[in-house]
Design a protein around this motif. Sequence first.
Motif: not given
Length: 829
Positions: A702, A726, A734, A737-738, A741, A743, A746
């Motif tokens: 990310l 991403f 952020g 999205l964490l 998904n 991930i 970062v």
Amino acid sequence: MPVSRSCILLINNHLELGKTLVDILHGKGHRVLTSDRGEAGLVLLQEHSVDLLLIDFDLPDMSGLELLNRVKTQHPETEVIVLAGNATPDTAIAAIHSGAFSFLANPYVIEQILRQLNRAVQKQQSLKSLRLRQKAIDSCSSGIVILDATLADASVSYVNPAFESLSGYSANEILEQKLEPLLTKVQNQPGLEEIRAALREKRDGHALIRGNRKDGSPLWYDFKLSPIRDEGDGISHFIGVLNDSTEAKRYREQLEYQANHDKLTGLPNRNLLLDRVQQILSHASRYNRNAAVLFVGLDNFKNINDCLGYATGDQLLKIVAKRLTECLRATDTVARYSGDEFVVILSEPIALKDAAKVAEKISALVRDPCNLMEDELIVTCSIGISLFPKDGKEVQSLLNHAQVAMHRAKKHGQDGYQFYARKLNDQAVARMTMEKFLRHALDRRELLLHFQPQVSLISGRIIGMEALLRWQSPELGFISPGQFIPLAEETGLIVPIGEWTLRQACAQAKTWQETGFPPLVVAVNLSPRQFREKDLVLMISRVLRETGLEPQYLELEVVESMVMHDVDCALTTLNELQRMGIKLAMDDFGTGYSSLNHLKRFPFQKLKIDQSFVRDITSDPDNAVLARAIIAMGHSLNLGVIAEGVETEGQLQYLRSQGCDEMQGFYFSRPVPADEFETMLRQNRQLDLATEEDFCAGRTLLLVDDEPNILAALKRILIEDGYRVFAATSAPEGFELLATNPIGVVISDMYMPKMNGTEFLGCGKELHPQVIRIMLSGCSDMSVLTEAINRGAIFKYLLKPWEEGQLRKSVREAFRRYNSEAPSSRPTG
């Protein structure tokens, strides 16, 4: 002039004259008695009520003069006419001096005799009437006084015995005296001025006078004065009638006191309070001054009555009333408004700080311990304050505003005071209006149910629904449950409304089963007021029986504060419901003060995570920790866990990753009417849950940076290296999205507008400890770098502009670190 009918005694020795007079008098309608001797005539006079006596001076047994003297001696009120055959002037003078009415000499003229008879009878009747009036006046129970109007001071010319008895003065002490000093020593009184004016203006007067008896004792006179006119239509006298009104006055004062004072405390009651406030406001308005109304309500007084009895409550009210009275100035007013409520009026020039000081003083005094028999009680009060003219210029508006402020003080923890705010009054008016319409909402069929799906986070299918009450008022429009449900709870309307809700929900669930849909559990909230009802279990059993819904398809949601209030009683009720086969869920878990020790005793099958924890679960580490703890605790107690208020995919995926069993919220569906819910069932709507393959974070990273060109450059480099990338332009984006998904790494910019990189990566560490974090910055600020390192928030620190080789190397090292971590530390679906 006609002769009045009377009883006439004729004592005459001349038969011819006597016979003539008898015939004439009989013809005139008179009753006539006759005798030819004096002694016999005296006997008749003794035996009969005679109005007039005709005496012949020439009698055989005594002289007419002797007879006249004996008649006047024995019957002084009887009128006598003397008939003298041989009269001399001396004889006539002697007869008149002895009391004869008239003297007639021979020759007699019948007409003259009749005229004299008529005059004598009229005089006799006038004297009788006068004597009757005098007797009536003398025997009258009212005091009567006659004043001589011809004298400048209108002095007393007559008083009757009742006046003597009433005043204590004898007639000799009163006659020819001025009346006023005898009646009263109190000069400045409206009643006395009214009597003075009536004497001056020679008219009727009537007044209540506060007077004194001769011995100085107080006396209230009801005094009526009327003028007496003479034959020339002038005012010759005044007659006054006095009655003792002391007891009547005392009785009226007692009635007035009782009508205006509280029987228990002796304080002014609401009637007198309104009058006092009006006077104070009129004075304040006239002199451009302020005033304050303090509405004092005792806190939890009902508990004292219920636990210790009304006698103790009454004693406490007396003590509070005494304390309020003692702490105020003489110019202030304290009244008992109702029950355990008092009102204090501050009438002197007053400011906000002065009213606050008085409120604090009252609170402290009321709070002092009260010793009642063997009990020491401590009671507190809540005080609302309204100010004149700022908060109102009318009596009732000031009282209403102070009462609104008092209720606000109670809601803010009690034992304090609040000043009135107009917004509070608007809220109170709106509340009263809402209550009025809510009382008729059931009868008018304005209430309805919406249903919100409860979805499995394992299968994605709808496995239940929560029935939620809604109110569509024709007058007020749609009313939020957060507004009308607390009102229904407070007023007790929640009991019939709650039963209606339960019945409708069960009936609808049964209808869907009969339609052919898979059986779903319907969840219904129980309010605290419902839960305390003694016949709750019987009511629920009756509803299930009447609707035909089997108990295992009903789930009752109970907030934790309800069961913690009285654990033993709650445990009994919940066990009875469980034995019936009903499912039980603890709602809003984590918002109260539940004890784990108590929780494991209750027969709950499910915990419901409150939406306040779910709302920021992807960005607030504290909420995330609480949610994880609730899920872990629920599972350790073999309880299912459902999260409410799920609105985003990030929230959903985070909860699923932590093992939460079920969800409900806007992300899947808002609460909908029954027909829309049925449509979802027909369409077999489900959650699209990620599969296990989706959780491959070993090559996914990310990028978070508020500069789009930086993001574009980074993505180009990293995508070339085969990474799944991403990108987010802010910290909130952020976090989402964490959460949604898989991930592994970062990379975040240091300087961003809403949350800097250190804060973002620090929160990320708390929320997703398995993710490897790299910071990217345009300047080498050692203090920032030190903070990030100390917090353990970063794995690497890169400076802009970056060198591509160094960037690629750092990312490879980060993924190696991620993939070397134990797989159990990462979500697996």
